[in-house]
Scaffold this motif. Structure first.
Motif, mmCIF file in Angstrom:
data_model
loop_
_atom_site.group_PDB
_atom_site.id
_atom_site.type_symbol
_atom_site.label_atom_id
_atom_site.label_comp_id
_atom_site.label_asym_id
_atom_site.label_seq_id
_atom_site.Cartn_x
_atom_site.Cartn_y
_atom_site.Cartn_z
ATOM 1 N N LEU A 364 38.906 51.374 35.505
ATOM 2 C CA LEU A 364 38.948 52.208 34.306
ATOM 3 C C LEU A 364 38.824 51.374 33.036
ATOM 4 N N PHE A 365 39.202 50.100 33.136
ATOM 5 C CA PHE A 365 39.240 49.245 31.951
ATOM 6 C C PHE A 365 37.971 48.410 31.765
ATOM 7 N N THR A 366 37.316 48.099 32.855
ATOM 8 C CA THR A 366 36.161 47.204 32.768
ATOM 9 C C THR A 366 35.221 47.411 33.953
ATOM 10 N N THR A 367 33.962 47.008 33.747
ATOM 11 C CA THR A 367 32.983 47.048 34.843
ATOM 12 C C THR A 367 32.686 45.644 35.350
ATOM 13 N N ASP A 368 33.350 44.647 34.780
ATOM 14 C CA ASP A 368 33.147 43.251 35.165
ATOM 15 C C ASP A 368 33.660 43.038 36.593
ATOM 16 N N ALA A 369 32.773 42.691 37.514
ATOM 17 C CA ALA A 369 33.128 42.559 38.933
ATOM 18 C C ALA A 369 34.172 41.466 39.172
ATOM 19 N N ALA A 370 34.055 40.345 38.445
ATOM 20 C CA ALA A 370 34.995 39.235 38.625
ATOM 21 C C ALA A 370 36.405 39.636 38.201
ATOM 22 N N ILE A 371 36.508 40.359 37.091
ATOM 23 C CA ILE A 371 37.817 40.816 36.607
ATOM 24 C C ILE A 371 38.425 41.813 37.581
ATOM 25 N N ILE A 372 37.608 42.744 38.085
ATOM 26 C CA ILE A 372 38.097 43.764 39.028
ATOM 27 C C ILE A 372 38.611 43.109 40.311
ATOM 28 N N ALA A 373 37.893 42.124 40.814
ATOM 29 C CA ALA A 373 38.296 41.446 42.052
ATOM 30 C C ALA A 373 39.618 40.697 41.870
ATOM 31 N N GLU A 374 39.735 39.973 40.755
ATOM 32 C CA GLU A 374 40.961 39.205 40.492
ATOM 33 C C GLU A 374 42.146 40.120 40.233
ATOM 34 N N ALA A 375 41.918 41.155 39.423
ATOM 35 C CA ALA A 375 43.003 42.090 39.107
ATOM 36 C C ALA A 375 43.452 42.859 40.345
ATOM 37 N N GLY A 376 42.537 43.120 41.285
ATOM 38 C CA GLY A 376 42.886 43.807 42.519
ATOM 39 C C GLY A 376 43.951 43.062 43.301
ATOM 40 N N LYS A 377 43.867 41.727 43.305
ATOM 41 C CA LYS A 377 44.892 40.918 43.987
ATOM 42 C C LYS A 377 46.229 41.013 43.253
ATOM 43 N N LEU A 378 46.171 41.012 41.927
ATOM 44 C CA LEU A 378 47.393 41.072 41.135
ATOM 45 C C LEU A 378 48.107 42.411 41.284
ATOM 46 N N MET A 379 47.343 43.461 41.588
ATOM 47 C CA MET A 379 47.938 44.790 41.734
ATOM 48 C C MET A 379 48.960 44.845 42.873
ATOM 49 N N LEU A 380 48.780 44.020 43.892
ATOM 50 C CA LEU A 380 49.748 43.970 44.990
ATOM 51 C C LEU A 380 51.081 43.411 44.507
ATOM 52 N N ILE A 381 51.008 42.421 43.613
ATOM 53 C CA ILE A 381 52.230 41.867 43.024
ATOM 54 C C ILE A 381 52.887 42.901 42.117
ATOM 55 N N ILE A 382 52.054 43.642 41.376
ATOM 56 C CA ILE A 382 52.566 44.688 40.487
ATOM 57 C C ILE A 382 53.316 45.752 41.284
ATOM 58 N N ALA A 383 52.772 46.138 42.430
ATOM 59 C CA ALA A 383 53.417 47.150 43.277
ATOM 60 C C ALA A 383 54.794 46.684 43.728
#
Length: 467
Positions: A364-383
Motif C-alpha cells: 500500500l505504501f510503495t511499489t518498490d520490490a526491494a522495499i516490499i521484500a525487506e519489509a515483508g521479513k520485518l512484518m514477522l517481527i512486528i507481529a
C-alpha cells in the motif's frame, strides 16, 4: 464456552485482589472500560491510519520524500517532550480531582497548565524554526533529503503552539473520562489533513503542487482546527471542565505542586525516551535512504497496534486515577485486568493480519520490490512485538494514572535510552543484520518494558501514592 467465559469474569479477575467495596458485574466492568477506552482507541487508530495514508501520499514522490518527512518525527517529539510531560501530570491530577468530586480543583489545574503550555510552546517553536537545519543534520538527514526535511520541519513549527494547546485541553478531558472530545478533534484534524494533502502535494483542482511543503501545510492546518475545537469544548458552563476569564488565572502553589510531582518525573521519562528514539533513528538512518524508507513504512504499520494499546492505556490511566481518588485501589486493579483481556483479543487479531497480509500491507505504501521484500521479513517481527507491546502499555497506563512516574522514568532509561539503541547498533553493524537487527532491538525493548512494568504492577506500591 462457559468455562472460557468464566475466565474473563469479574470473579476470576478479582482473584488476589482484596476488594474494599461492592464489585461490579462482569458486564458493568467491561462496559465502563469500553465506554472510556473506545474513543481513545478509535482516535489513536484513526490518527495512525491517517498518518499511514499521509505517508502513502508522500510516498508517491519517492523514497527520499518518505525519508525526509520521517526524519522530522523525532525532533518534533523531542520539542514536544516538555508539553507531553506536563500533560501526563494534568491527566493524573484532573482524574484524582474528579474522583474526589473536586470540580474547582480540576478546572484550576487546567487553567494553570494552559498558561504554562502557551509560554513554553511559543519558545520551543521559535527554537525549532531557527535551528531547523542543524537539527535535521544532527537527526541523520542525508544530502538528498536535507532540504525537504528542513522545509517540512519549519512549517510544522509554525503550527506548534496551537497543536500544544489542543493537546493540553484534551489531556485534561481524558482525566475526567471525556475521551470523545479528543477523538472528535483528532478525527476532524486528520480529515482536513488528508483533504489538503490530496490538494497540495500533487496540485489538484487548481491548487499549487507543493509536494513535501504541501504535506506540512496540510498538517498544521488540521492541528489548528483541532485546537479551536478543543477550546470550544471547555467554553460551555454545563461541562465538567469550563474555562472562564472571570476566574483567576494565576499560579496556585498546591496545584502546581501536584502537577510538578508527576510532570517532573515525566520530563525525565520523556527525555530518556526521546534520546533513545533519536539515537535509534540515527542508527537506522545510517543504513541509507532506501533502508530508512523501509523502516518508516514498517513504523507506520506497527503504529496501528500501538494505537490500540495507547488508546486503552489512556483509558486505564483515567480509570485508575479516578478509582484511587475515590479510595478504591481494588477497582483500579480490576480495571487494569479487564482492559488487558480486551487488549489481548485485539492484539492477537492484529498479529494474525500482519502475518497473513504482510506483503499486501507494505504494498500500500510503495511499489518498490526491494522495499516490499525487506519489509515483508520485518512484518514477522512486528507481529510478535504487537502482543508484547499492548501488554506493556496496559501496565504503563496503570502506573501513569496512579502517579508512579518515577518508576516509568527509570524503566524508560534502562529500556529505551540504553537497551534499544545499543542493541540496534550491535545487531545492525558488528553482527551485520542491518534493518532486521534494528527491529529485533525494538522487540527486545518492548519485552523488557513489559517485564519491568508488569512486576511493578503486581507489587501494588503504586496504589499507595498520594497526590
Amino acid at each position: 464456552m462457559k468455562g472460557i467465559a468464566q475466565y474473563f469474569s469479574c470473579e476470576h479477575l478479582s482473584k488476589g485482589i482484596e476488594m474494599k467495596g461492592p464489585m461490579p458485574s462482569t458486564k458493568e466492568l467491561y462496559q465502563r472500560a469500553i465506554h472510556i477506552a473506545w474513543p481513545s482507541a478509535a482516535e489513536s487508530v484513526l490518527v495512525s491510519l491517517v498518518s499511514s495514508v499521509d505517508t502513502i501520499m508522500v510516498g508517491g514522490l519517492g523514497p527520499a520524500a518518505i525519508a525526509a518527512v520521517g526524519l522530522t518525527n523525532q525532533p518534533k517529539f523531542i520539542l514536544l517532550a516538555l508539553i507531553m510531560s506536563l500533560n501526563v501530570g494534568v491527566t493524573t491530577v484532573v482524574a484524582r480531582r474528579r474522583g474526589q468530586e473536586n470540580r474547582e480543583g480540576a478546572q484550576k489545574c487546567l487553567r494553570m497548565a494552559l498558561m504554562i503550555t502557551f509560554s513554553l510552546s511559543l519558545l520551543l517553536s521559535i527554537i525549532g524554526f531557527t535551528f531547523a537545519e542543524p537539527i535535521m543534520k544532527f537527526s541523520g538527514a542525508q544530502p538528498d533529503v536535507l532540504k525537504d526535511s528542513v522545509t517540512y520541519f519549519r512549517i510544522l513549527m509554525m503550527g506548534f503552539t496551537p497543536m500544544c494547546i489542543g493537546l493540553t485541553i484534551n489531556a485534561a478531558q481524558r482525566g475526567v473520562g471525556n475521551t470523545r472530545i479528543s477523538m472528535t478533534t483528532n478525527i476532524t484534524s486528520n480529515i482536513i489533513n488528508l483533504i489538503f494533502n490530496y490538494l497540495l502535494i500533487h496540485g489538484k483542482f487548481g491548487f499549487p503542487r507543493l509536494e513535501v511543503k504541501g504535506a506540512a501545510l496540510a498538517t498544521i492546518l488540521g492541528s489548528t482546527i483541532a485546537c479551536l475545537l478543543s477550546i470550544r469544548s471547555v467554553c460551555h458552563h454545563d461541562t465538567y471542565l469550563c474555562l472562564s476569564f472571570r476566574e483567576r488565572w494565576h499560579f496556585d502553589k498546591e496545584t502546581l505542586g501536584s502537577i510538578w510531582t508527576i510532570s517532573s518525573s515525566a520530563v525525565v521519562e520523556q527525555l530518556f525516551m526521546r534520546f533513545g528514539f533519536f539515537t535509534y533513528v540515527q542508527v537506522v538512518a545510517n543504513l541509507g535512504t532506501v533502508a530508512f524508507a523501509t523502516h518508516q513504512i514498517c513504523m507506520n504499520i506497527i503504529n496501528l497496534s500501538f494505537a490500540f494499546g495507547d488508546g486503552f492505556s489512556i483509558a486505564i490511566a483515567s480509570l485508575v486515577g479516578q478509582s484511587l481518588g475515590a479510595k478504591r485501589p481494588d477497582m483500579a486493579k480490576l480495571y487494569v485486568k479487564g482492559n488487558k483481556v480486551l487488549l489481548y483479543g485485539i492484539s492477537g487479531i492484529l498479529s494474525l493480519i500482519f502475518i497473513v497480509f504482510r506483503y499486501q500491507l507494505v504494498g500500500l505504501f510503495t511499489t518498490d520490490a526491494a522495499i516490499i521484500a525487506e519489509a515483508g521479513k520485518l512484518m514477522l517481527i512486528i507481529a510478535a512485538t504487537t502482543v508484547i507491546q499492548t501488554s506493556a502499555l496496559s501496565y504503563t497506563g496503570c502506573l501513569r494514572g496512579a502517579g508512579d512516574a518515577k518508576y516509568i522514568a527509570r524503566t524508560a532509561f534502562i529500556s529505551i535510552a540504553i537497551v534499544r539503541p545499543l542493541s540496534a547498533l550491535i545487531l545492525c553493524y558488528p553482527v551485520g543484520w542491518g534493518l532486521v537487527g534494528a527491529w529485533l532491538s525494538l522487540f527486545i525493548d518492548q519485552c523488557l518494558r513489559c517485564i519491568l512494568n508488569g512486576a511493578r504492577f503486581r507489587k501494588g506500591k503504586w496504589a499507595e501514592i498520594v497526590l
